[in-house]
Design a protein around this motif. Structure first.
Motif, mmCIF file in Angstrom:
data_model
loop_
_atom_site.group_PDB
_atom_site.id
_atom_site.type_symbol
_atom_site.label_atom_id
_atom_site.label_comp_id
_atom_site.label_asym_id
_atom_site.label_seq_id
_atom_site.Cartn_x
_atom_site.Cartn_y
_atom_site.Cartn_z
ATOM 1 N N ALA A 85 0.838 -1.191 0.000
ATOM 2 C CA ALA A 85 0.000 0.000 0.000
ATOM 3 C C ALA A 85 0.871 1.238 0.000
ATOM 4 C CB ALA A 85 -0.896 -0.008 1.228
ATOM 5 N N ALA A 88 -2.614 6.867 1.003
ATOM 6 C CA ALA A 88 -3.848 6.920 0.216
ATOM 7 C C ALA A 88 -4.277 8.356 -0.029
ATOM 8 C CB ALA A 88 -4.944 6.146 0.925
ATOM 9 N N THR A 89 -3.599 9.040 -0.908
ATOM 10 C CA THR A 89 -3.920 10.444 -1.142
ATOM 11 C C THR A 89 -4.300 10.712 -2.583
ATOM 12 O OG1 THR A 89 -1.570 10.864 -1.504
ATOM 13 C CG2 THR A 89 -2.452 11.292 0.691
ATOM 14 N N PHE A 94 -7.517 6.114 -2.726
ATOM 15 C CA PHE A 94 -6.835 4.843 -2.895
ATOM 16 C C PHE A 94 -5.829 5.029 -4.017
ATOM 17 C CE2 PHE A 94 -7.589 0.367 -1.743
ATOM 18 C CZ PHE A 94 -8.325 0.531 -0.581
ATOM 19 N N ALA A 98 -2.127 0.820 -3.528
ATOM 20 C CA ALA A 98 -3.076 0.265 -2.557
ATOM 21 C C ALA A 98 -4.121 -0.601 -3.243
ATOM 22 C CB ALA A 98 -3.754 1.399 -1.786
ATOM 23 N N ALA A 101 -2.520 -3.825 -3.880
ATOM 24 C CA ALA A 101 -2.415 -4.588 -2.632
ATOM 25 C C ALA A 101 -3.763 -5.195 -2.246
ATOM 26 C CB ALA A 101 -1.901 -3.671 -1.513
ATOM 27 N N LEU A 102 -4.836 -4.425 -2.447
ATOM 28 C CA LEU A 102 -6.173 -4.946 -2.153
ATOM 29 C C LEU A 102 -6.490 -6.126 -3.075
ATOM 30 C CD1 LEU A 102 -8.837 -4.655 -0.555
ATOM 31 C CD2 LEU A 102 -9.619 -3.046 -2.299
ATOM 32 N N GLU A 105 -4.825 -9.157 -1.751
ATOM 33 C CA GLU A 105 -5.525 -9.744 -0.599
ATOM 34 C C GLU A 105 -6.750 -10.541 -1.033
ATOM 35 O OE1 GLU A 105 -4.635 -9.933 2.501
ATOM 36 O OE2 GLU A 105 -2.834 -8.723 2.194
#
Lengths: 151, 432
Positions: A85, A88-89, A94, A98, A101-102, A105
């Motif tokens: 990640a 988160a800007t 997101f 990130a 990475a999500l 997962e």
């Protein structure tokens, strides 16, 4: 048959941020006569994470075309996307890192994921790429064709 | 814990909001002196961009203001242009528009609930951390959101910046057979939406309340989405064409954004909590039942509970989409003619984040001579700032890091669509 998707990320009303959509438009034009792009799913996205996941889930090859700040304007680079990640800007809270990475997962990463990122210089309101970024459209589109060609 | 009386906190980015902007909080001598939510307003840019365009173009152009709520911009633009031209679309086209709008509500609400807001209540830094521990929850959110995406694609042509909407209706309309598979997916989505209400109702909500006047469209007989007239909790009632008579925008020194307030009354709030408070009697029986079981009551004045309202509205949108598909009859023509005339037109619809107002003036050749767009996030700025001032005042004993983190959470309660209005949100809490 391989599923291949190209996702142009950006907003064409924020000058160089429209680089990704512009490359996708160029690819749509090329697809009419370039067999390497036959069957390639061409998409435009604002980078919203759920849509990105949906776009590339199940793909064998996914190419993300985006623009970034911080590099020599008009130059572009090819990145293997990180799985960690990042702060988160980004526009929708997101970042691309990130989102990747999500996807990791949730087991939603494509078999191969590549980002082609050009460095922009003008992100104000308005349409049209800066000259230096516009010059990167064709070489990046060509690289997408190479990446998108059936393996 | 800090014992300083003057403080400055500077956070480089506020995460998990739609878009980007800036937030400043100044504390002097232990008192909150100033709270400023700064957003820079692309609608102002688009208003200028629209001048000189044909009257058929605003729906496509304004859809680009926001990737999360493009349908809202398209629907408000169509309503305003058709009002100017004296055209009312037939009920079949109106119903298809409402179905498309349901898709956007589902997509936007579920994104906010699962990926942006829920992590705050569960002690996670992000949806990524939530996914690591509770993959099932995030998967449920993504599946529910996809039901909205599918509706957007089937009717709008694509999920982002739909291309099938035009003044007078659509470029093409789906066959009933095109919608049948969606209906099945929506049945599953309805169960997921009800589970979502039960899930978020169990969160812990800080006891924080506001007394803002609330504003929303209302339409007797059904929950207002794409049409209606305007009401407020203070008893105001007026037609959309009188919006600018009652809602006054003004420049404030600290921001390029305009602040909206009700003429002679002050700040107000629009959005899901306002809709629920003003219109909950028009929810479907199932959505009402879900709201009641979630403990919402007849009004929502705790901004933290807005996540429950979004979940209830998602139930409503899914159920309404099923009802509209069941009743769907393809219009005889995808669109009705909208011949232009020299006139002004007004339109307002309920974007996921609140009432979105458009006004256009057309000349005799059908060219736009002026445009005005008032997005919900800009309308809410003053109320959010007021909330934050009270919120910070009650938490000055917190250290800067925790205070900033809680301010970010408080802002996320409003699901600000700053991408409608800006490109970066910095948070500065200044104690000096």
């Amino acid at each position: 048959m391989e599923r291949r998707v190209v996702i142009g990320v950006g907003n064409e009303y924020r000058r160089d941020d429209g680089f990704g959509p512009r490359v996708v438009a160029e690819l749509a034009e090329r697809r009419r006569h370039d067999p390497r792009l036959a069957g390639v799913d061409l998409r435009v996205s604002d980078g919203e994470p759920a849509r990105m996941l949906e776009a590339w889930t199940g793909a064998d090859v996914a190419v993300v075309v985006d623009v970034a700040r911080g590099g020599p304007p008009g130059e572009w680079t090819e990145l293997a996307l990180p799985r960690t990640a990042e702060p988160a800007t980004s526009g929708h809270g997101f970042g691309l890192g990130a989102t990747v990475a999500l996807a990791h997962e949730l087991d939603r990463l494509p078999r191969r994921l590549v980002a082609l990122v050009a460095y922009g210089v003008e992100f104000g309101f308005g349409t049209g790429l800066s000259d230096v970024v516009a010059a990167a459209v064709s070489p990046v589109a060509e690289r997408v064709c190479e990446l998108g060609a059936p393996s | 814990m800090t014992h300083r009386h003057d403080r400055l906190i500077d956070v480089p980015g506020l995460a998990r909001v739609e878009g980007e902007g800036a937030m400043h909080v100044r504390v002097r001598d232990g008192e909150v002196e100033d709270v400023r939510l700064e957003i820079y307003e692309p609608p102002r840019f688009f208003e200028a961009f629209l001048r000189g365009r044909r009257h058929t173009e605003p729906p496509d152009i304004t859809a680009r203001i926001c990737g999360i709520c493009p349908v809202a911009y398209q629907m408000s633009a169509c309503a305003a242009i058709e009002d100017a031209c004296g055209v009312t679309v037939p009920p079949t086209i109106a119903a298809l528009r409402r179905l498309l709008y349901c898709g956007e509500w589902i997509e936007s609400h579920v994104l906010h609930i699962y990926l942006l807001h829920a992590p705050d209540f569960l002690g996670y830094d992000s949806a990524l951390d939530l996914a690591r521990d509770r993959r099932d929850l995030v998967e449920r959110g993504l599946a529910l959101k996809k039901a909205g995406n599918d509706l957007m694609e089937a009717i709008g042509g694509r999920a982002i910046h739909p291309v099938n909407v035009r003044v007078g209706g659509f470029y093409r309309t789906p066959a009933p057979a095109d919608l049948a598979p969606l209906r099945e997916r929506l049945r599953t989505a309805l169960d997921q939406a009800l589970e979502t209400v039960r899930w978020v109702a169990g969160f812990e909500f800080p006891p924080f309340y506001h007394d803002h006047e609330m504003l929303a469209l209302t339409e007797p007989g059904r929950y207002a989405i794409e049409s209606g007239s305007i009401v407020t909790t203070g008893g105001l009632e007026f037609g959309v064409r009188y919006f600018e008579r009652h809602v006054v925008e003004e420049h404030v020194p600290h921001s390029t954004a305009l602040h909206a307030h009700l003429a002679g009354r002050g700040r107000y709030l629009t959005g899901p909590a306002a809709r629920y408070t003003l219109n909950q009697r028009w929810l479907s029986p199932l959505a009402k039942e879900a709201a009641e079981a979630a403990g919402l009551g007849t009004q929502c004045r705790n901004p933290y509970r807005s996540i429950v309202v979004r979940a209830v509205e998602t139930v409503y949108a899914v159920e309404e989409a099923i009802r509209l598909i069941d009743a769907y009859e393809p219009p005889p023509f995808p669109a009705v003619p909208v011949p232009s005339r020299a006139a002004a037109g007004y339109g307002a619809t309920e974007a996921p984040r609140g009432t979105l107002f458009h006004r256009y003036e057309l000349d005799a050749d059908g060219m736009v001579t002026s445009a005005r767009i008032v997005p919900p996030t800009a309308q809410n700025q003053a109320a959010v700032e007021d909330d934050l001032a009270r919120f910070v005042a009650g938490r000055l004993d917190l250290d800067d890091h925790l205070l900033t983190h809680q301010c970010e959470q408080a802002i996320r309660n409003y699901d600000p669509c700053i991408s409608c209005a800006t490109h970066f949100l910095d948070l500065h809490v200044e104690r000096s």
